[in-house]
Design an enzyme around this catalytic site. Structure first.
Site, PDB file in Angstrom:
ATOM      1  N   LYS A 180     -33.059 -32.709 -17.990  1.00 15.94           N
ATOM      2  CA  LYS A 180     -32.858 -33.834 -18.905  1.00 15.94           C
ATOM      3  C   LYS A 180     -31.613 -34.600 -18.438  1.00 15.94           C
ATOM      4  O   LYS A 180     -30.673 -34.010 -17.906  1.00 15.94           O
ATOM      5  CB  LYS A 180     -32.662 -33.282 -20.330  1.00 15.94           C
ATOM      6  N   ASN A 206     -40.238 -42.829 -28.365  1.00 18.35           N
ATOM      7  CA  ASN A 206     -39.079 -41.968 -28.595  1.00 18.35           C
ATOM      8  C   ASN A 206     -37.813 -42.788 -28.652  1.00 18.35           C
ATOM      9  O   ASN A 206     -37.668 -43.787 -27.954  1.00 18.35           O
ATOM     10  CB  ASN A 206     -38.974 -40.884 -27.515  1.00 18.35           C
ATOM     11  N   SER A 207     -36.950 -42.340 -29.543  1.00 21.89           N
ATOM     12  CA  SER A 207     -35.580 -42.858 -29.559  1.00 21.89           C
ATOM     13  C   SER A 207     -34.659 -41.653 -29.648  1.00 21.89           C
ATOM     14  O   SER A 207     -33.916 -41.474 -30.608  1.00 21.89           O
ATOM     15  CB  SER A 207     -35.379 -43.783 -30.757  1.00 21.89           C
ATOM     16  N   GLY A 209     -32.126 -40.781 -27.864  1.00 21.47           N
ATOM     17  CA  GLY A 209     -30.692 -41.071 -27.794  1.00 21.47           C
ATOM     18  C   GLY A 209     -29.927 -40.054 -26.979  1.00 21.47           C
ATOM     19  O   GLY A 209     -28.812 -39.658 -27.349  1.00 21.47           O
ATOM     20  N   CYS A 276     -32.242 -45.870 -19.442  1.00 19.24           N
ATOM     21  CA  CYS A 276     -32.406 -45.324 -20.796  1.00 19.24           C
ATOM     22  C   CYS A 276     -32.399 -46.469 -21.813  1.00 19.24           C
ATOM     23  O   CYS A 276     -31.444 -47.249 -21.867  1.00 19.24           O
ATOM     24  CB  CYS A 276     -31.318 -44.317 -21.128  1.00 19.24           C
ATOM     25  N   LYS A 321     -33.653 -43.836 -11.351  1.00 18.55           N
ATOM     26  CA  LYS A 321     -34.739 -44.043 -12.319  1.00 18.55           C
ATOM     27  C   LYS A 321     -34.650 -45.471 -12.827  1.00 18.55           C
ATOM     28  O   LYS A 321     -33.598 -45.924 -13.298  1.00 18.55           O
ATOM     29  CB  LYS A 321     -34.583 -43.051 -13.476  1.00 18.55           C
ATOM     30  N   GLY A 380     -46.762 -42.712 -22.531  1.00 20.27           N
ATOM     31  CA  GLY A 380     -48.138 -42.251 -22.747  1.00 20.27           C
ATOM     32  C   GLY A 380     -49.134 -43.088 -21.952  1.00 20.27           C
ATOM     33  O   GLY A 380     -48.760 -44.031 -21.241  1.00 20.27           O
ATOM     34  N   GLY A 409     -47.454 -42.399 -18.055  1.00 19.29           N
ATOM     35  CA  GLY A 409     -48.824 -42.247 -18.559  1.00 19.29           C
ATOM     36  C   GLY A 409     -49.701 -41.295 -17.782  1.00 19.29           C
ATOM     37  O   GLY A 409     -50.920 -41.326 -17.929  1.00 19.29           O
ATOM     38  N   THR A 431     -44.854 -37.597 -20.905  1.00 21.12           N
ATOM     39  CA  THR A 431     -45.441 -37.466 -22.246  1.00 21.12           C
ATOM     40  C   THR A 431     -46.494 -36.364 -22.309  1.00 21.12           C
ATOM     41  O   THR A 431     -46.554 -35.602 -23.277  1.00 21.12           O
ATOM     42  CB  THR A 431     -46.034 -38.825 -22.683  1.00 21.12           C
TER      43      THR A 431
HETATM   44  O1  RRO Z   1     -33.010 -39.695 -24.464  1.00 24.69           O
HETATM   45  C1  RRO Z   1     -33.639 -40.754 -24.594  1.00 24.69           C
HETATM   46  O2  RRO Z   1     -33.662 -41.388 -25.664  1.00 24.69           O
HETATM   47  C2  RRO Z   1     -34.376 -41.360 -23.474  1.00 24.69           C
HETATM   48  C3  RRO Z   1     -33.898 -41.475 -22.209  1.00 24.69           C
HETATM   49 BR1  RRO Z   1     -32.270 -40.780 -21.660  1.00 24.69          BR
HETATM   50  C4  RRO Z   1     -34.666 -42.147 -21.232  1.00 24.69           C
HETATM   51  O3  RRO Z   1     -34.312 -42.313 -20.078  1.00 24.69           O
HETATM   52  N1  RRO Z   1     -35.836 -42.673 -21.613  1.00 24.69           N
HETATM   53  C5  RRO Z   1     -36.309 -42.539 -22.864  1.00 24.69           C
HETATM   54  O4  RRO Z   1     -37.408 -43.012 -23.164  1.00 24.69           O
HETATM   55  N2  RRO Z   1     -35.567 -41.867 -23.783  1.00 24.69           N
END
Ligand code: RRO
Length: 540
Positions: A180, A206-207, A209, A276, A321, A380, A409, A431
């Site tokens: 991660k 997703n959030s 964070g 991110c 990334k 996804g 995806g 995902t």
């Molecule tokens: O942790 C996240 O909220 C997150 C990260 Br670091 C990322 O690179 N991409 C994402 O969708 N969530």
């Protein structure tokens, strides 16, 4: 292949029919078992090794109305059909790999034990695929000069935050293990609820964070030992660390810590996350080209300083990334910067989630996600097409020395195949791994191998980056193939219809018969009652 269909079968009957016909199990190590107790078809696949059979994971295909289709698929067994149908059936039937029933497990166990006790000769006859290289194509790759036994591995994100989770990836068929994204200090991330999955299985939000255990954790000897275990030898399975500092200074500090860490040699690559979308108040760096260039210039300085000193502080290869780009001008701007830093950047991972997406709960008339006003990263199956375009475009714009890792995806071997065709050297799964767990790597890898066998490709290079231009001939060939598959499906369907009177259909019939009987009796009683009441009426 085998599909069992019978009327109200007892378990014993089920086994008997299974035993009688198990010799017809196909050489691709797949068996389909209908389980009337859950009204489902369960697909089992396995690999054969020295010590017997290893189950690759049962797959529950629960929809009754899909049965005929599956009968046809089973009869057909062309990978195109299987893959198409799998995709049409939608993610939710596949990814969660719902707990399969005891009945089917019992059947499968019986199958395994039965075959173990056979003589080697009959065992061979029975089912097993010859383990020649044509049946097991080579899915290995080389990413930034690092050998990967499989081109499929996890994306930084879901199920990669702890040593225990990373260990499960290491023990799967994933070609590498990626942590991660780390920040300098550990942090818990955004408030809950911070994730959401669309009911049709096509999208997730997703959030998070950046919840993570901090850089010290991901580069510590104990984490790497626990995660990688037997695999800790870099030659076997590479361990990679993702960094997502909240500031440039944080990123540089984390790089320096890796350079001077006693575990430095156990870290095969660093993936710098410039994409991110969920750090509240911070922009997505990959969309700010000036900042992106600045960061890479500063990172290059840290690499140069460490790689040129005599203290053996060499840093591992760097990947970046990236966020998804949607405009040709943006692709060109990003590619120019990356090419400028081609001595530093060894690969890109494309794409991160599509930032600042929004899902609304129609009942509460509010977002599903609580933080950042519901704005969150989209992932996804819905994002695969954006990922394909990014991989394709970057492969054509980037210097050949920069590898492209496709991510976005991916949930099947076909998705991997498409991304490699578009130019990916390796493929990350996010995902699908989140929903299905690490066994997805084994499944997807086998599906990719099945496609390669069908197409007679023996290695990734046979099709990597070889996406063809659209042509009339190609379109005609595709039409022909689909027609062939449709015909086979249609041919197989009547048989399936006539033979597949399922347990639940029979139960429904019995119910309606009983209901009719009760109604007839009721009507008869009412008529008799009415007649007698007429007779009893006083005459005028
Ligand atoms: O942790 C996240 O909220 C997150 C990260 Br670091 C990322 O690179 N991409 C994402 O969708 N969530």
């Amino acid at each position: 292949m085998l599909l069992l269909q019978q009327q109200r079968p007892s378990r014993a009957k089920h086994l008997t029919r299974y035993q009688a016909s198990h010799r017809s199990v196909q050489s691709d190590n797949t068996v389909f078992i209908e389980d009337p107790s859950v009204d489902a078809i369960i697909r089992y696949r396995w690999i054969q090794n020295e010590s017997g059979r290893k189950l690759l994971g049962p797959l529950l295909l629960p929809k009754k109305k899909e049965k005929n289709l599956w009968s046809a698929v089973c009869a057909n067994r062309r990978y195109e059909t299987v893959v198409t149908v799998i995709k049409d059936m939608s993610f939710r039937y596949l990814a969660p790999l719902m707990p399969t029933t005891k009945l089917s497990h019992a059947i499968f166990r019986s199958f395994c034990s039965q075959n173990k006790t056979r003589s080697p000769k009959s065992n061979k006859q029975a089912t097993m695929a010859p383990s020649s290289s044509s049946e097991h194509p080579d899915v290995s790759t080389s990413l930034a000069g690092i050998p990967l036994s499989s081109c499929i591995y996890n994306a930084s994100g879901p199920r990669s935050g702890t040593a225990a989770a990373l260990q499960k990836i290491a023990q799967s068929k994933a070609g590498a293990v990626l942590s991660k994204s780390a920040t300098v200090d550990s942090q818990t991330g955004n408030p809950l609820p911070r994730t959401w999955h669309a009911p049709d299985g096509l999208a997730s939000l997703n959030s998070e964070g950046l919840p993570n255990n901090g850089i010290a954790y991901y580069i510590s000897a104990s984490t790497i030992a626990e995660a990688m275990g037997e695999c800790s030898d870099n030659n076997k399975k590479p361990y990679m660390v993702s960094l997502s500092g909240k500031t440039l200074a944080d990123n540089l500090q984390m790089l320096q810590r890796i350079a001077t860490s006693p575990t430095r040699s156990k870290i095969s690559a660093i993936e710098l996350n410039l994409a991110c979308p969920n750090v509240i108040g911070k922009p997505i760096i990959g969309f700010d080209f000036e900042q992106m260039d600045e960061i890479l210039t500063a990172v290059a300085q840290v690499y140069n300083d460490n790689n040129n000193d005599n203290n053996n502080h060499q840093l591992p290869p760097l990947g970046v990334k990236l966020p998804p780009y949607l405009d040709f001008q943006h692709f060109a701007l990003a590619a120019d910067i990356l090419n400028k830093h081609k001595d530093l950047v060894r690969y890109i991972a494309s794409i991160n989630t599509i930032g600042n997406s929004l899902a609304i709960d129609v009942y509460s008339e509010a977002p599903y996600i609580s933080s950042n006003s519901g704005f969150a990263g989209l992932s996804g199956p819905a994002v695969k097409y954006t990922a394909l375009a990014n991989v394709r475009k970057f492969r054509s714009l980037l210097d050949a020395s920069i590898d492209v890792v496709g991510v976005g995806g991916v949930q099947s071997g076909q998705d991997v195949f498409e991304l490699i065709l578009a130019g990916a050297t390796a493929v990350q799964v996010a995902t699908c791994h989140w929903i299905e767990g690490p066994k997805c790597f084994d499944r997807i890898c086998q599906e990719l191998q099945e496609i390669m066998v069908e197409k007679k490709y023996t290695k990734i290079e046979d099709f990597k980056g070889k996406l063809k231009e659209w042509s009339k001939e190609g379109a005609n060939l595709s039409r022909l193939r689909k027609k062939e598959a449709d015909t086979t499906l249609k041919e197989a369907q009547p048989t399936a219809t006539t033979t597949s009177v399922t347990a639940s259909t029979a139960a429904e019939l019995t119910f309606y018969k009983t209901l009719c009987g009760v109604l007839v009796i009721l009507v008869a009683v009412l008529c008799a009652d009415w007649r007698s009441s007429i007779k009893l009426l006083p005459t005028e």
